[in-house]
Scaffold this motif. Structure first.
Motif, PDB file in Angstrom:
ATOM      1  N   LYS A 209       0.822  -1.210   0.000  1.00 48.74           N
ATOM      2  CA  LYS A 209       0.000   0.000   0.000  1.00 48.74           C
ATOM      3  C   LYS A 209       0.856   1.261   0.000  1.00 48.74           C
ATOM      4  O   LYS A 209       0.549   2.238  -0.704  1.00 48.74           O
ATOM      5  N   ASP A 212       2.533   1.739  -3.420  1.00 45.68           N
ATOM      6  CA  ASP A 212       1.525   2.207  -4.371  1.00 45.68           C
ATOM      7  C   ASP A 212       1.315   3.713  -4.234  1.00 45.68           C
ATOM      8  O   ASP A 212       1.227   4.435  -5.239  1.00 45.68           O
ATOM      9  N   GLN A 213       1.259   4.185  -3.005  1.00 46.70           N
ATOM     10  CA  GLN A 213       1.062   5.616  -2.779  1.00 46.70           C
ATOM     11  C   GLN A 213       2.287   6.427  -3.188  1.00 46.70           C
ATOM     12  O   GLN A 213       2.177   7.465  -3.851  1.00 46.70           O
TER      13      GLN A 213
END
Length: 252
Positions: A209, A212-213
């Protein structure tokens, strides 16, 4: 666990959650031959599909990390028979769901250096040569270089590297203030393993996560840069001077 994806790519488990992709085409010194390109794509598909993998180390052998396109492929590009965008190996590290560490223990030449810069962590060696040598032949950079090189090295040094096509030792880049570590060649892989083991202490879903950011903007902008680079190639690659330079200067 050790899995040899092909004779020129080895995938091994350094510790639980950490996989290493080693480019080892001794014959071609890790040029992006068709076999190497296919093997790299398959290797990243393998590690991306591994639900236990939390970090990936990408490295080479001896004094070579990755040395860019072959003379044959450059001449095919020059003749308009292919495009670097036909085969997306340059952004494999960026697209990998878990963090990737480029342990560039050896020379990174042209697209080979560019590919390494797409990793989340980059480590260079003091002794090795790094260059984005596209303009050495007279054609404009490709493989997303116009985006990632200034992004990772800073605008001034990145633009200098792309435009002048000079060769830099890792020690010189360290003195120029590159924002990632530069070690003696023998230290590069152990330092990469240290980082990977620290990453492996974190939950996999959290790593995915966060990556991805952190990479969202790069992934969104990359297709725009690729389109622009392909358009520039349509004008710059077909020059007779470029063909002569590829034939005369390749490997020097």
């Amino acid at each position: 666990m050790t899995h040899t994806a092909s004779p020129i790519i080895d995938i091994s488990e350094v510790q639980t959650g950490v996989l290493q992709i080693r480019m080892q085409d001794y014959q071609h010194k890790n040029l992006f031959t068709h076999d190497m390109s296919r093997a790299l794509i398959e290797a990243f598909n393998t590690v991306s599909a591994d639900s236990t993998c939390k970090a990936v180390i990408l490295t080479g052998f001896d004094t070579y990390f990755a040395t860019g396109g072959t003379q044959e492929d450059l001449l095919m590009l020059q003749e308009g028979h292919a495009s670097f965008s036909d085969n997306n190996i340059y952004a494999l590290a960026l697209e990998c769901p878990v963090p990737v560490i480029s342990a560039m223990q050896g020379h990174g030449i042209g697209g080979g250096f560019v590919m390494g810069l797409f990793a989340d962590f980059v480590i260079l060696s003091r002794e090795s040569i790094y260059t984005t040598n596209f303009m050495k032949y007279g054609f404009t950079p490709g493989m997303g270089a116009t985006m990632i090189v200034p992004n990772k090295l800073g605008a001034y040094l990145g633009n200098e590297m792309l435009t002048l096509a000079k060769r830099y030792r890792g020690e010189e880049l360290k003195q120029r203030g590159v924002p990632f570590p530069v070690y003696q060649r023998a230290e590069v892989l152990p330092k990469a393993i240290e980082i990977a083991c620290e990453l492996a202490e974190k939950p996999r879903i959290s790593l995915i996560k966060l990556k991805d950011q952190l990479t969202r903007t790069l992934r969104k902008e990359l297709p725009v840069y690729i389109e622009q680079e392909v358009a520039m190639h349509a004008e710059t690659f077909r020059q007779q001077e470029v063909k002569e330079n590829i034939e005369r200067l390749f490997g020097r």
